[in-house]
Every structure is written in C-alpha cells, then in structure tokens.
Motif scaffolding. Sequence first.
Motif, mmCIF file in Angstrom:
data_model
loop_
_atom_site.group_PDB
_atom_site.id
_atom_site.type_symbol
_atom_site.label_atom_id
_atom_site.label_comp_id
_atom_site.label_asym_id
_atom_site.label_seq_id
_atom_site.Cartn_x
_atom_site.Cartn_y
_atom_site.Cartn_z
ATOM 1 N N ARG A 1 -9.364 -5.099 8.986
ATOM 2 C CA ARG A 1 -9.269 -5.666 7.650
ATOM 3 C C ARG A 1 -9.544 -7.166 7.692
ATOM 4 O O ARG A 1 -9.106 -7.875 8.608
ATOM 5 C CB ARG A 1 -7.864 -5.442 7.055
ATOM 6 N N VAL B 1 0.860 -1.186 0.000
ATOM 7 C CA VAL B 1 0.000 0.000 0.000
ATOM 8 C C VAL B 1 0.892 1.229 0.000
ATOM 9 O O VAL B 1 1.727 1.400 0.896
ATOM 10 C CB VAL B 1 -0.944 0.022 1.219
ATOM 11 N N THR C 1 -3.811 4.310 13.838
ATOM 12 C CA THR C 1 -2.927 5.316 13.243
ATOM 13 C C THR C 1 -3.133 6.670 13.903
ATOM 14 O O THR C 1 -4.265 7.103 14.143
ATOM 15 C CB THR C 1 -3.190 5.448 11.731
ATOM 16 N N ASP D 1 -8.533 0.933 11.765
ATOM 17 C CA ASP D 1 -9.013 0.178 10.612
ATOM 18 C C ASP D 1 -8.997 -1.310 10.934
ATOM 19 O O ASP D 1 -8.036 -1.820 11.531
ATOM 20 C CB ASP D 1 -8.122 0.412 9.377
ATOM 21 N N ASN E 1 0.448 5.427 -0.568
ATOM 22 C CA ASN E 1 -0.452 6.585 -0.760
ATOM 23 C C ASN E 1 -1.888 6.144 -1.046
ATOM 24 O O ASN E 1 -2.535 6.599 -1.994
ATOM 25 C CB ASN E 1 0.058 7.478 -1.902
ATOM 26 N N GLU E 2 -2.388 5.221 -0.260
ATOM 27 C CA GLU E 2 -3.771 4.723 -0.361
ATOM 28 C C GLU E 2 -4.038 3.894 -1.617
ATOM 29 O O GLU E 2 -5.177 3.539 -1.893
ATOM 30 C CB GLU E 2 -4.776 5.886 -0.297
ATOM 31 N N TYR E 3 -3.010 3.595 -2.398
ATOM 32 C CA TYR E 3 -3.160 2.716 -3.552
ATOM 33 C C TYR E 3 -2.773 1.288 -3.140
ATOM 34 O O TYR E 3 -1.671 1.059 -2.607
ATOM 35 C CB TYR E 3 -2.270 3.164 -4.718
ATOM 36 N N ASN E 4 -3.654 0.338 -3.363
ATOM 37 C CA ASN E 4 -3.369 -1.078 -3.119
ATOM 38 C C ASN E 4 -2.726 -1.660 -4.380
ATOM 39 O O ASN E 4 -3.388 -1.800 -5.410
ATOM 40 C CB ASN E 4 -4.648 -1.833 -2.780
ATOM 41 N N ASN F 1 -1.959 10.340 12.688
ATOM 42 C CA ASN F 1 -1.307 10.985 11.558
ATOM 43 C C ASN F 1 -0.559 12.242 11.991
ATOM 44 O O ASN F 1 -0.562 12.618 13.181
ATOM 45 C CB ASN F 1 -2.313 11.291 10.448
ATOM 46 N N GLN G 1 1.880 4.349 13.529
ATOM 47 C CA GLN G 1 0.908 3.318 13.139
ATOM 48 C C GLN G 1 1.292 1.997 13.780
ATOM 49 O O GLN G 1 2.448 1.593 13.763
ATOM 50 C CB GLN G 1 0.846 3.152 11.620
#
Length: 505
Positions: A500, A345, A488, A498, A347-350, A490, A474
């Motif tokens: 999962r 992961v 987390t 979160d 920048n929020e891209y899987n 920030n 985190q």
Amino acid sequence: DLSGQTELHASVRGPLAEKSRVEAHLDVPNLALKYKQFQLAAVKEIRVDYQNGTATLQPMSIRGTGTSIDAQAIVPVNSPKAATFLVQGNVDLQIAQLFVPGLTSSGQLQFDVDSRRYGPGSNLNGQIKIVKATMHTVDSPVGLDDANGVLNVTQTRLEVANFSGQVGGGTVNATGAVAFKPSIQFGLGLTANNIRVRYPEGVRAILASNLALRGSPQASVLSGQVKIQRVSFTPDFDLSTFTDQFSGETSDSGAPGSFAQSMKLDIAVQSTSQMNLQSTQVSLRGDANLRVVGTAAEPVILGRSNLTGGEFFLAGNRYELQHGTVDFLNPVQTEPVVDLQVKTVINEYNISMSLTGPMSRLQTTYTSDPALPPVDIINLIARGKTIESADANPTPSPTSSLGAQSLLASGISSQVSGRLAKLAGVSQLQIDPGLASDNGQSPGARIAIQQRVTSNLLVTFATDITSTQRQAVQIEYKFNPKWSVSSTRNQNGGFGVDGRYRKDF
C-alpha cells in the motif's frame, strides 16, 4: 489525633493610654502537645514580660520528637529594629502535618539565629538550614524528596542562599527572597530538569521548567515555561477513562481567598520534539503548544496540539488516525475540542470518519469506498455487516434457549475480553460466543487477537474454536507513513500479500 494540655496566667497593670507605664506578665507553667506519634513539650515555664516599653521573652526550651528549640528575645516596642533575639535548635518537619491535612513530611529545620553575634547596624541575623526534607500530599502528582538548603535571615527578609531537591526523580533548584517588612512580598525562581509526572491519569511525562513566583499571599503570579521532553502512556492507559477526565464538571477548588485561589498562572507548555505516545490500544504522534492559565486552585489549559498520525482500537475495530488537532479554547475550564480524521477497513470497505467538537458532544460524519449510505456505514461499524447483507444472508436462528445463552455470553465476554486484553498486554482481544457456523452446524465461538508488536508491526490472529482449520493470520508492517505491506493467511488456507502507498491530495 491532636491532644495536649497547657495553662496560662496573665496580668496587666497601669494606664493603657500610656504604654511606657504599662506592666504586663504572661506565664505558661506547662505546655504539652501530641499529634499521632509526634510530641512536643516545654522543659520549663515560658515567661514573657512587658515593662518600660520593652517586651522580653525569657530563655525558654522546647523538646520533643526530633525537635529541640532554645529561644529568647528582647523587643523595644517603639523601635523594633533594635530588637535582639536568639533561636537555636532543630524542628522535625513532621510538625507540618499539623497545619496541612493529608501531608506526609519528614526531615529537619535547623535554626541558628542570634542577632547578638553581629555588630550594631548589621543586617544579617542568622541562618535556617533545611536538611533532607521530604513532603508528599495525596492529591499532588509529585512530591519533594531529599531537599537541602540554606536560608539567610535578616531584619527585613528571608533570602534563599541555596536550595536543591528531587521531584519526580528529577532535580529542582530555587533562588530568591521573601520580604516581610513593610509587608510580605516574595520573588522566587525555580528551575527543574527531568521531572517525571503522571498527570493527567493514564499519561506520564518528563518535564523541564523555569518558573518564577512573584507577589504577595493575597495576589501572586506563577509564570514561566515548561518543556515536555518526553511523553508516553502508562501500561494501564484506558481511552474512555482518559477522555472522561475532561467531560465532567471541575473539581472542588478550595476555600475562597486561599493562597491557591489568589495565585494566578501564566505558564507556557511546549513539546521539545515530536511526541510519540504508544500503548497496547492507542498510539499518537504529534506536538503541543499550550498555555496554563487560571489559578493554582482552578488551572485551565489553552492552546493547540497537532496530531500527525497514530491508531486506536475501539469496539473490535482498528482505526488509523490520518491527522487532526486538539484545541483548548474555553478560558473557563479545560475543554478539548477535537478535529480528527480517521479511517478503518471492515469487510473490504474503506471507511473514513471525521470527528469534530468537544469530547462530550462529538459530531461524526462518515464516508466509505465503495460508497455506502451513512446508516449502512454505522451498521457496518457496529455489527460488522451492512443492512442489505444482513437481510440477504440472515443468520440461522438458534433455539430460544441457545439465543438467550448467547446473548448472556456476549455481554459477559465483552467484559472479560477487555480485562484479559489489559492483563495479557495485547492490543485487542475479542471473544464472540455463539456465532453461527457457515455450514449450518452447531454455533461455535471465535477468538480474535490483535497485537501491536512495535510502532511499525501489527499482528492479527483469529480462530474458530470449533475447527483447528479455520484460522486466519495477518502481519502488517509499515515502512514509513506512506509505504506499508501486509501478508495474510485466510481461513481457507490461502495466502496473499498486499502493498500500500498513501498520498495526500
């Protein structure tokens, strides 16, 4: 390192076509040998006489460093089975260093071989005892320690009555025999338990084995089974160094026709339970079913290892291994062929990646969620941002002097951070010098630390050294392969949790 002196006198008289009428004598008035701190010398003249078809070694004595040998023999040339001989004393095993360069050895061989002690027709002639023998070579991953045994000597063979020793902190036991008439043939068995081996580089394993060696010096086969009881990474394990071992040419295999070249291998290697390898930078779970073939000089690994999960840190990113296989298919040399599915992961891209092929020619395919073209995914992995976002939000350019300093600092920091990560025992330490500030102020620097605390707990800490307020923490905990939770904080002081759940379709 070898020095010494000797003197030889020999004479032969009589018709060579009639052996019974030939008379010969060999005298060695003096014999002295020195190898490093090891010394040997004959106490008196060594004499061998041949007359009336019988060779006679007159009583002789040799003394030296930890060595004392007394010997004599009478051998009828036409009927060697009627020979009588005596060899008594002991030999310091340092003498083996004369014949095997790079060998470190100690201990003793004790001889008590006297055929006169037994009646006519008896096949037992004596014993050889191995006492506290130790042997190590520079190239071998293991050595022999505290070996003790008894070998029975007969007219035709050498039998292993008992033999035990320590190898890699475990125990070994040997049985079998070596026949030397009419030719040298051996049949030996070896069992081992709890043997600790550091091979290949970066990996340590605890093994148990049951092996058999059969054949002759010119053609032999070492076969059997090796069970991997436990396997783990060493503290200084490095992924790039480990993979480099399988990407180069094979090493020098020794002289053609040597014993190692003529010894064929047929050894099954299996893991007895689920493997769980962990280091600060890599963790792997799986099992192995392999076979070692080739020769002792050029061993080759065949078979497959299944990977069911794990993770590794590379170029500042954490990658999770979903599943994969490592196949060894090349019968000529050890060449792992991987088929791995990993995800990360950024920048929020899987991002999911598929790595296939041999280590030297890996092919990679990329997918992401949300969807991105492959060039954007590669840029995201390499630079932490897509091409589009980099063009839309250009980083304020520092002065040329500062840019050059930042470039130099980046190169230095990548080297320093890697060494510091190993020294501190953290999974990932990343130092980014000269980063532009979001509020347009002077560039600062950012330090990020990731630490695998346990197999289920990962902690990440990042801070901008120009501001104590800009810190991010985190904590991720994995309950099992399907469920995980992360908390987390920030850089703006916000908190989030979160959960999962992973399901394979």
